[in-house]
Design a protein around this motif. Sequence first.
Motif, PDB file in Angstrom:
ATOM      1  N   ILE A   1       0.909  -1.294  -0.010  1.00 40.42           N
ATOM      2  CA  ILE A   1       0.225  -0.203  -0.196  1.00 40.42           C
ATOM      3  C   ILE A   1       0.882   1.144  -0.017  1.00 40.42           C
ATOM      4  O   ILE A   1       0.891   2.035   1.009  1.00 40.42           O
ATOM      5  N   SER A   2       1.706   1.514  -1.027  1.00 38.03           N
ATOM      6  CA  SER A   2       2.481   2.530  -1.223  1.00 38.03           C
ATOM      7  C   SER A   2       1.908   3.823  -0.846  1.00 38.03           C
ATOM      8  O   SER A   2       0.589   3.828  -1.091  1.00 38.03           O
ATOM      9  N   ILE A   3       2.631   4.787  -0.467  1.00 39.02           N
ATOM     10  CA  ILE A   3       2.237   5.995   0.016  1.00 39.02           C
ATOM     11  C   ILE A   3       1.373   5.926   1.237  1.00 39.02           C
ATOM     12  O   ILE A   3       1.460   6.990   2.291  1.00 39.02           O
ATOM     13  N   VAL A   4       0.197   5.354   1.264  1.00 39.98           N
ATOM     14  CA  VAL A   4      -0.613   5.500   2.140  1.00 39.98           C
ATOM     15  C   VAL A   4      -0.157   4.877   3.543  1.00 39.98           C
ATOM     16  O   VAL A   4      -0.102   5.339   4.844  1.00 39.98           O
ATOM     17  N   ILE A   5       0.722   3.551   3.413  1.00 43.31           N
ATOM     18  CA  ILE A   5       1.430   3.338   4.333  1.00 43.31           C
ATOM     19  C   ILE A   5       2.914   3.433   4.225  1.00 43.31           C
ATOM     20  O   ILE A   5       3.582   3.103   3.163  1.00 43.31           O
ATOM     21  N   PRO A   6       3.354   4.757   4.782  1.00 44.41           N
ATOM     22  CA  PRO A   6       4.359   5.691   4.256  1.00 44.41           C
ATOM     23  C   PRO A   6       5.814   5.028   4.567  1.00 44.41           C
ATOM     24  O   PRO A   6       6.826   5.597   5.099  1.00 44.41           O
TER      25      PRO A   6
ATOM     26  N   HIS B   1       8.036   5.146   2.212  1.00 41.71           N
ATOM     27  CA  HIS B   1       9.088   5.976   1.679  1.00 41.71           C
ATOM     28  C   HIS B   1       9.616   6.915   2.755  1.00 41.71           C
ATOM     29  O   HIS B   1      10.674   7.692   2.671  1.00 41.71           O
ATOM     30  N   ARG B   2       8.874   7.008   3.998  1.00 41.83           N
ATOM     31  CA  ARG B   2       9.588   8.117   5.029  1.00 41.83           C
ATOM     32  C   ARG B   2      10.611   7.389   5.974  1.00 41.83           C
ATOM     33  O   ARG B   2      10.995   7.749   6.794  1.00 41.83           O
TER      34      ARG B   2
ATOM     35  N   ARG C   1      12.144   7.889  -6.615  1.00 40.64           N
ATOM     36  CA  ARG C   1      10.767   8.159  -6.334  1.00 40.64           C
ATOM     37  C   ARG C   1      10.717   8.715  -4.840  1.00 40.64           C
ATOM     38  O   ARG C   1       9.956   9.331  -4.473  1.00 40.64           O
ATOM     39  N   LYS C   2      11.388   7.700  -4.151  1.00 38.69           N
ATOM     40  CA  LYS C   2      11.395   8.048  -2.573  1.00 38.69           C
ATOM     41  C   LYS C   2      11.790   9.625  -2.512  1.00 38.69           C
ATOM     42  O   LYS C   2      11.380  10.182  -1.606  1.00 38.69           O
TER      43      LYS C   2
END
Length: 159
Positions: free
Chosen positions: A121-126, A128-129, A146-147
Amino acid sequence: MSKLHKLDYVTPIGILEIAGTEDAICSILFTERDSTVNGMQDDTPKVLELCLRQLDAYFKGELHEFTFPYIVEGTDFQKTVWNALKSIPYAKTGSYKDIAVAIDNEKAIRAVGSANGKNKISIVIPCHRIIGSNGKLTGYAGGLWRKEWLLEHERTYRK
């Protein structure tokens, strides 16, 4: 299992493929395609449309928290890690160690990294942070470029 529907969303950093059932989103993943293949259909569930609208607002800098329903499939440990990831605020970062400490398993840093990499669940479950303890960018399934873009985007639009 319910029928799986797909919908592509063109972002500034590539195409996201949203997959879900009538009731919930199952995955949001970057593709390496140059064009969309999953467009809006007559039977596209409302939850996919809602997800797309919220992602669009996120990419416009207008939305910092998502409210559409989603389901995750994984081990109990993975689900615990993914839940902990959601505690990292918009435009902030954390490390694998921070997450390991947050789930009361400080020695599980590598396992946290592995679970982070399996997040669908990319971005929503982050995921990338998550950055290295040394402040450097670490792996990201969607690509480090992208990150870096997502982190800069959030810094630009933080409240």
